[in-house]
Design a protein around this motif. Structure first.
Motif, short mmCIF file in Angstrom:
data_model
loop_
_atom_site.label_atom_id
_atom_site.label_comp_id
_atom_site.label_asym_id
_atom_site.label_seq_id
_atom_site.Cartn_x
_atom_site.Cartn_y
_atom_site.Cartn_z
N PHE A 267 4.71 -1.29 34.24
CA PHE A 267 3.38 -1.11 33.67
C PHE A 267 2.35 -0.81 34.76
O PHE A 267 1.54 0.12 34.63
CB PHE A 267 3.00 -2.38 32.90
N SER A 268 2.39 -1.59 35.83
CA SER A 268 1.43 -1.38 36.92
C SER A 268 1.69 -0.06 37.64
O SER A 268 0.75 0.61 38.08
CB SER A 268 1.50 -2.55 37.91
N LEU A 269 2.96 0.34 37.75
CA LEU A 269 3.28 1.61 38.41
C LEU A 269 2.72 2.79 37.63
O LEU A 269 2.13 3.72 38.21
CB LEU A 269 4.79 1.74 38.57
N ILE A 270 2.87 2.77 36.31
CA ILE A 270 2.40 3.88 35.49
C ILE A 270 0.88 3.98 35.53
O ILE A 270 0.31 5.06 35.79
CB ILE A 270 2.89 3.72 34.04
N LEU A 271 0.19 2.88 35.30
CA LEU A 271 -1.27 2.92 35.30
C LEU A 271 -1.83 3.15 36.70
O LEU A 271 -2.86 3.80 36.87
CB LEU A 271 -1.84 1.62 34.71
N GLY A 272 -1.15 2.62 37.72
CA GLY A 272 -1.59 2.87 39.09
C GLY A 272 -1.47 4.33 39.45
O GLY A 272 -2.38 4.91 40.08
N ALA A 273 -0.36 4.96 39.05
CA ALA A 273 -0.19 6.39 39.32
C ALA A 273 -1.23 7.21 38.58
O ALA A 273 -1.75 8.21 39.11
CB ALA A 273 1.22 6.83 38.91
N LEU A 274 -1.57 6.80 37.36
CA LEU A 274 -2.59 7.50 36.59
C LEU A 274 -3.95 7.41 37.29
O LEU A 274 -4.69 8.41 37.36
CB LEU A 274 -2.67 6.91 35.18
N SER A 275 -4.29 6.25 37.82
CA SER A 275 -5.57 6.10 38.51
C SER A 275 -5.62 6.94 39.78
O SER A 275 -6.66 7.52 40.12
CB SER A 275 -5.83 4.62 38.82
N VAL A 276 -4.50 7.02 40.50
CA VAL A 276 -4.45 7.87 41.71
C VAL A 276 -4.63 9.33 41.33
O VAL A 276 -5.35 10.08 42.02
CB VAL A 276 -3.12 7.65 42.45
N ALA A 277 -4.00 9.76 40.24
CA ALA A 277 -4.13 11.16 39.81
C ALA A 277 -5.57 11.48 39.44
O ALA A 277 -6.09 12.56 39.78
CB ALA A 277 -3.20 11.42 38.63
N ILE A 278 -6.24 10.57 38.74
CA ILE A 278 -7.64 10.82 38.36
C ILE A 278 -8.52 10.88 39.60
O ILE A 278 -9.40 11.75 39.71
CB ILE A 278 -8.12 9.71 37.40
N ALA A 279 -8.30 9.97 40.55
CA ALA A 279 -9.09 10.00 41.79
C ALA A 279 -8.86 11.30 42.54
O ALA A 279 -9.80 11.90 43.09
CB ALA A 279 -8.71 8.80 42.66
N PHE A 280 -7.61 11.76 42.57
CA PHE A 280 -7.28 13.02 43.26
C PHE A 280 -8.04 14.20 42.63
O PHE A 280 -8.65 15.01 43.34
CB PHE A 280 -5.78 13.26 43.18
N LEU A 281 -8.01 14.31 41.31
CA LEU A 281 -8.68 15.41 40.64
C LEU A 281 -10.20 15.34 40.82
O LEU A 281 -10.86 16.37 41.02
CB LEU A 281 -8.33 15.40 39.15
N LEU A 282 -10.74 14.13 40.77
CA LEU A 282 -12.18 13.97 40.92
C LEU A 282 -12.64 14.38 42.32
O LEU A 282 -13.63 15.11 42.48
CB LEU A 282 -12.57 12.52 40.63
#
Length: 402
Positions: A267-282
């Protein structure tokens, strides 16, 4: 390098409102990343702290079981504990018996959880009031017992009161179960206790007498060593002596628990990866926009001697700076959200009060810092490539004409 830092700071400060909004967005995504990093190993870290506070280096359990996870017991636990106690470096080894009993007090009758310890030996709780179980009680006195604060708060039990324990619930069968009277000698904070559980500790032989059993079985055996670093050789010796048991050091116990907590890791891996992807795009979007607005400035830097590599390094530094600048907001917001989420999850039934889901550790903080800074740097690669390919002459000519 100093010039690059100056220019990166100047670029980020040019449009302060936009930079502030970007940092706010990064703080939100960073807070999610921090919380997921804390959640990934929060329970293990929290339980590890509890195990360290209790002070036992080895736990001997029925094969393949966790403590009190079922009805499994270690047969002949008294003899095994005695054999362990004779090993070099062992300062204590005693069997622990756990059971559910029924308590009668002041006309009320309610269930409670009993955990046995040697007389005069805590090992399972921290005394808050009164005294510990007597080492050598007088035969004329009722046996002593330790209660947790829930019994004192919910049922008004005080030090010196007498409680009657029975192994069966129905009143009609109570005489057949040989109920016994116990005197409360102390109130204690039980380690790994449940939030609303009534917990009691009495001597092992008193519980066996209450239940009418004398087979020497126990739920687990706790072992204390003078040097915890010697735990691994002893665990191998115990398992070789009795193949029916698992001997786990603190590290081994946490490793077994981790296999049952893979859900939290996934669970933490999936949501953590999602937060990294959003930060990258931003970061990629805002730095690319900034580069598009500063092509003339970049062309002028190239004209006065900046190489393509230095221009690329400047833009990558801007991306990394955005990630680093978001860290204060990340930690403040992340810790506030984690505290709220932890309070919700800890309301789950059957969860010990000393355990937490979200635990901030140096490793979790370092991973969050590295991921945000690294994401910012990687996000700056694309706009850096755009900036380094700027045509100097044509861009300066367009700037002059405009």
């Amino acid at each position: 390098m100093a010039s690059l830092v100056f220019l990166a700071g100047r670029a980020l400060g040019r449009n302060r409102a936009r930079t502030a909004l970007v940092l706010l967005g990064l703080a939100v995504t960073g807070a999610l990343l921090l919380d997921m990093t804390m959640l990934a190993h929060g329970l293990e870290t929290s339980l590890g702290a509890v195990l360290g506070r209790i002070g036992f280096a080895i736990r001997v359990l029925p094969k393949g079981a966790l403590p009190f996870a079922g009805e499994e017991e270690i047969r002949g636990a008294d003899q095994l504990a005695a054999a362990i106690a004779r090993q070099p470096g062992v300062t204590a080894a005693f069997p622990v018996v756990a059971a559910n009993v029924y308590v009668a007090h002041g006309g009320a009758r309610f269930p409670a959880f009993v955990l046995t310890v040697p007389r005069g030996g805590t090992g399972a709780y921290a005394l808050l009031e009164g005294s510990d179980l007597p080492v050598a009680p007088r035969p004329a006195d009722p046996p002593g017992m330790i209660i947790n604060p829930n019994l004192a708060r919910l049922d008004g039990v005080r030090v010196g009161d007498t409680l009657v324990l029975s192994a069966v619930p129905p009143r009609g069968l109570a005489p057949l179960a040989a109920p016994r009277a116990f005197r409360v000698v102390g109130i204690a904070d039980f380690y790994v206790d449940l939030a609303a559980q009534r917990s009691i500790s009495i001597a092992t032989r008193d519980l066996r007498a209450l239940q009418g059993r004398a087979d020497g079985a126990a739920s687990l055996i706790l072992v204390r060593l003078s040097d915890p670093a010697r735990s691994e050789p002893l665990t191998r010796w115990i398992e070789a002596r009795d193949p029916r048991v698992d001997a786990l050091s603190n590290a081994g116990f946490l490793a077994r628990l981790a296999t049952r907590l893979t859900y939290f890791n996934q669970f933490s891996l999936i949501l953590g990866a999602l937060s990294v992807a959003i930060a990258f795009l931003l970061i990629t979007a805002i730095v690319t926009l900034s580069v598009g607005e500063r092509l003339g400035e970049i062309a002028m830097l190239r004209a006065i001697g900046f190489t393509r590599a230095r221009i690329a390094a400047l833009i990558v530094l801007e991306g990394a700076a955005l990630g680093v600048a978001s860290l204060p907001g990340t930690f403040v917001l992340g810790l506030v959200i984690a505290r709220y989420l932890d309070a919700i999850l800890r309301q789950a039934p059957g969860l010990p009060v000393d355990l937490h889901f979200f635990v901030l550790t140096p490793a979790a903080a370092a991973r969050t810092v590295a991921l945000l800074a690294g994401t910012g740097a990687v996000a700056g690669v694309y706009p850096a490539a755009v900036a380094s390919k700027t045509a100097v002459a044509a861009t300066l000519h367009a700037e002059v004409l405009s």
